[in-house]
Design an enzyme around this catalytic site. Structure first.
Site, PDB file in Angstrom:
ATOM      1  N   ASP A   1       0.849  -1.189   0.000  1.00 20.29           N
ATOM      2  CA  ASP A   1       0.000   0.000   0.000  1.00 20.29           C
ATOM      3  C   ASP A   1       0.887   1.242   0.000  1.00 20.29           C
ATOM      4  O   ASP A   1       1.819   1.358   0.813  1.00 20.29           O
ATOM      5  CB  ASP A   1      -0.894  -0.004   1.246  1.00 20.29           C
ATOM      6  CG  ASP A   1      -1.875   1.149   1.263  1.00 20.29           C
ATOM      7  OD1 ASP A   1      -2.925   1.039   0.620  1.00 20.29           O
ATOM      8  OD2 ASP A   1      -1.579   2.167   1.913  1.00 20.29           O
ATOM      9  N   ILE A   2       0.614   2.177  -0.924  1.00 23.88           N
ATOM     10  CA  ILE A   2       1.381   3.435  -0.951  1.00 23.88           C
ATOM     11  C   ILE A   2       0.997   4.264   0.266  1.00 23.88           C
ATOM     12  O   ILE A   2      -0.183   4.514   0.517  1.00 23.88           O
ATOM     13  CB  ILE A   2       1.104   4.219  -2.245  1.00 23.88           C
ATOM     14  CG1 ILE A   2       1.516   3.403  -3.473  1.00 23.88           C
ATOM     15  CG2 ILE A   2       1.852   5.559  -2.234  1.00 23.88           C
ATOM     16  CD1 ILE A   2       1.211   4.078  -4.793  1.00 23.88           C
TER      17      ILE A   2
ATOM     18  N   ASN B   1      -2.709  12.869  -3.484  1.00 27.16           N
ATOM     19  CA  ASN B   1      -3.669  13.381  -4.469  1.00 27.16           C
ATOM     20  C   ASN B   1      -4.130  14.794  -4.123  1.00 27.16           C
ATOM     21  O   ASN B   1      -4.302  15.643  -5.007  1.00 27.16           O
ATOM     22  CB  ASN B   1      -4.891  12.458  -4.537  1.00 27.16           C
ATOM     23  CG  ASN B   1      -4.732  11.371  -5.579  1.00 27.16           C
ATOM     24  OD1 ASN B   1      -4.008  11.536  -6.547  1.00 27.16           O
ATOM     25  ND2 ASN B   1      -5.395  10.259  -5.372  1.00 27.16           N
TER      26      ASN B   1
ATOM     27  N   HIS C   1      -4.991  14.750  -9.093  1.00 31.39           N
ATOM     28  CA  HIS C   1      -5.227  13.369  -9.508  1.00 31.39           C
ATOM     29  C   HIS C   1      -4.420  12.981 -10.738  1.00 31.39           C
ATOM     30  O   HIS C   1      -4.113  11.787 -10.916  1.00 31.39           O
ATOM     31  CB  HIS C   1      -6.716  13.144  -9.760  1.00 31.39           C
ATOM     32  CG  HIS C   1      -7.518  13.125  -8.491  1.00 31.39           C
ATOM     33  ND1 HIS C   1      -7.597  12.018  -7.690  1.00 31.39           N
ATOM     34  CD2 HIS C   1      -8.239  14.082  -7.854  1.00 31.39           C
ATOM     35  CE1 HIS C   1      -8.343  12.273  -6.627  1.00 31.39           C
ATOM     36  NE2 HIS C   1      -8.747  13.527  -6.711  1.00 31.39           N
TER      37      HIS C   1
ATOM     38  N   ASP D   1      -2.179   9.699 -10.626  1.00 29.31           N
ATOM     39  CA  ASP D   1      -2.161   8.598 -11.598  1.00 29.31           C
ATOM     40  C   ASP D   1      -0.733   8.309 -12.066  1.00 29.31           C
ATOM     41  O   ASP D   1      -0.338   7.147 -12.225  1.00 29.31           O
ATOM     42  CB  ASP D   1      -3.034   8.944 -12.804  1.00 29.31           C
ATOM     43  CG  ASP D   1      -4.516   8.917 -12.479  1.00 29.31           C
ATOM     44  OD1 ASP D   1      -4.886   8.423 -11.393  1.00 29.31           O
ATOM     45  OD2 ASP D   1      -5.313   9.408 -13.304  1.00 29.31           O
TER      46      ASP D   1
ATOM     47  N   THR E   1      10.584  -7.286  -9.237  1.00 26.58           N
ATOM     48  CA  THR E   1      10.138  -8.649  -8.907  1.00 26.58           C
ATOM     49  C   THR E   1      10.421  -9.638 -10.032  1.00 26.58           C
ATOM     50  O   THR E   1       9.984 -10.793  -9.960  1.00 26.58           O
ATOM     51  CB  THR E   1       8.635  -8.657  -8.581  1.00 26.58           C
ATOM     52  OG1 THR E   1       7.908  -8.088  -9.687  1.00 26.58           O
ATOM     53  CG2 THR E   1       8.347  -7.868  -7.318  1.00 26.58           C
TER      54      THR E   1
ATOM     55  N   GLU F   1      -4.697   2.306  -4.297  1.00 24.24           N
ATOM     56  CA  GLU F   1      -3.238   2.444  -4.228  1.00 24.24           C
ATOM     57  C   GLU F   1      -2.572   1.196  -3.686  1.00 24.24           C
ATOM     58  O   GLU F   1      -1.418   1.215  -3.273  1.00 24.24           O
ATOM     59  CB  GLU F   1      -2.859   3.657  -3.360  1.00 24.24           C
ATOM     60  CG  GLU F   1      -3.231   3.542  -1.898  1.00 24.24           C
ATOM     61  CD  GLU F   1      -4.613   4.079  -1.577  1.00 24.24           C
ATOM     62  OE1 GLU F   1      -4.830   4.453  -0.415  1.00 24.24           O
ATOM     63  OE2 GLU F   1      -5.470   4.133  -2.484  1.00 24.24           O
TER      64      GLU F   1
END
Length: 499
Positions: free
Chosen positions: A154-155, A162, A167, A171, A185, A198
């Protein structure tokens, strides 16, 4: 007949293969040329026109399916083909058209299959694809007794991000984080998906918990190195919190329990300060990411120069020093928003806790003004009464709130909120823009008038770049000194002048 059978056999074999449409076309062109002894076979789909190759005899046939032309097939020979060869080519056309249409439909089905499983914003797999992949690898790992890892990420403080940057930048941030996760990864052959909002998720097979934690630590380090700015975080950059569930599937009653463990680990990571990894009893060390309480939404900055409003700005700033509730009023396009934003930027000199900005024109008509003001102030409160929580949070703050573009339909509701805020916080002041006064207690109204003739002329001249002052003067007079109209006309004239 042998050449026809050979070509039809090639056609059947390519449909059995797992080819794309382009691969199918290339295979058929090659195999048909070999089977028929042609120098070259060219298949075109759609209305693509082509010229015959010099030095060859070319025979072309339309590809028709259900009465509609879908393309053409051209056969090039070094010699004039015999009638038997013509018949072989004609006999190939109907099955070839059907085969290509089938492959095109299959390719479109495959494209749509991938499309509905791809997150449009980040390009990662979406939640549907995540659920399908997790089901598949869970079953496989269960059968083999192999370890499986799920990390939910989670950010940190994305909503304030935002609020601060908007926004569009939000994004862009999600896309940057998604790309970084995909890059970091690859070594684990991980499957990364956007889990929602997020949140992102990583599925990795064959990793023990220590390996899973090491992979997550590399992600945190990569984010630290990338240092994407975040004024709403005490770290000054984007960070993430990670919850890990790792082990053999036999350790959980169901796949839902496995996901719940990763989710609980994530919430534990957030509760312990964010910017960290939780996996079982393990908690990673490192700097805590706390909320930056000064990350209020600031008024926008105008790049182009403001013309003809110097005296109005001076008058407005003087009013702000004398009254706590100011309403800038005037018709649409008169320049209230620009004047309010300029005043807000200048007011930073005498309000110690800064300036917060809300543009009500960007909100839905039924939006809650209390929530919008709270977001602009970057205030999180625990009270069940949102208004009471907001008033309590600003009680000790010396802040100016700019409420821009207040619609007449919302004026009464916003006036009540302003009265409550001003009563709760003696050091708080409010500057609103609207077509008419809001009706707040102790409200001072400042009327924004049209630009004077010379100021209107100068604005039009600067924006248009035209040297024809006489013509511009007539236009400026017709537009009545309304800045928005002058700005629009200036852009139109500038576009005509620019070669």
């Amino acid at each position: 007949m042998d050449s026809l059978r050979s070509a039809l056999g090639a056609l059947a074999s390519t449909l059995e293969a797992d080819h794309t449409l382009a691969q199918t076309v290339a295979f058929i062109e090659r195999e048909f040329a070999r089977a028929l002894g042609a120098e070259r076979v060219t298949i075109g789909l759609g209305d693509t026109a082509r010229l015959p190759a010099p030095g060859s005899v070319e025979v072309s046939f339309p590809l028709v399916l259900n009465g509609r032309k879908i393309g053409s097939a051209a056969f090039a020979f070094r010699y004039a083909p015999a009638e038997a060869e013509h018949e072989s080519m004609r006999a190939l056309i109907a099955p070839l058209a059907a085969a290509l249409a089938w492959r095109a439909q299959a390719s479109e089905r495959e494209r749509l299959f991938e499309l509905v499983r791809t997150d449009a914003l980040t390009g990662l797999a979406n939640r549907m694809a995540f659920d399908e992949r997790l089901d598949a690898v869970w079953s496989s790992a269960h059968e083999r007794g192999a370890p499986l890892t799920l990390a939910i990420m989670d950010i940190d403080y994305f909503k304030p991000y935002n609020d601060i940057y908007g926004h569009v930048e939000g994004d862009a941030c999600l896309r940057s984080v998604a790309l970084l996760l995909a890059e970091e990864t690859r070594a684990e052959n991980g499957f990364v998906a956007r889990f929602g909002g997020e949140e992102f998720a990583l599925i990795a097979q064959g990793l023990e918990q220590s390996d899973a934690v090491a992979a997550a630590a590399r992600i945190l380090h990569a984010l630290e190195t990338r240092s994407l700015p975040h004024a709403g975080s005490s770290l000054g950059r984007i960070s993430i919190s990670v919850g890990v569930a790792s082990g053999r599937p036999s350790g959980w009653p169901t796949i839902a329990d496995f996901v719940r463990e990763a989710d609980r680990s994530l919430y534990r990571a957030k509760a312990l300060g964010r910017n960290r990894i939780c996996a079982g009893s393990y908690v990673s060390p490192g700097l805590v990411a706390s909320r930056n309480t000064r990350s209020m939404t600031a008024p926008p900055v105008f790049v182009d120069p403001t013309i003809g409003r110097e005296a109005d700005l001076t008058r407005l700033l003087a009013a702000l020093r004398q009254a706590r509730m100011i309403s800038l009023v005037g018709p649409a396009g008169i320049g209230k928003s620009r004047l309010a934003c300029l005043a807000g930027a200048a007011a930073e000199q005498f309000v110690s806790d800064g300036v917060a900005y809300v543009d009500f024109s960007l909100l839905a008509s039924d939006s809650d003004p209390v929530g919008a003001v709270g977001a602009a102030l970057d205030i999180a409160h625990e009270s069940s009464d949102v208004r009471e929580g907001l008033c309590g949070a600003v009680r000790e703050r010396n802040v100016l709130i700019v409420l821009d573009n207040v619609a007449e339909s919302a004026a009464r509701l916003i006036a009540l909120l302003c009265n409550d805020l001003l009563a709760a916080a003696p050091e708080l002041s409010i500057l609103a823009t609207s077509r008419s006064a809001l009706g707040c207690k102790d409200e001072r109204t400042v009327v924004v008038a049209p630009l004077a003739t010379e100021a209107a002329l100068e604005l039009l001249r600067v924006r248009s770049g035209s040297p024809d002052v006489a013509a511009l003067r007539g236009i400026a007079q017709e537009l009545g000194g309304v800045p928005a109209s002058l700005e629009r006309m200036g852009r139109v004239l500038a576009a005509r002048i620019t070669p």
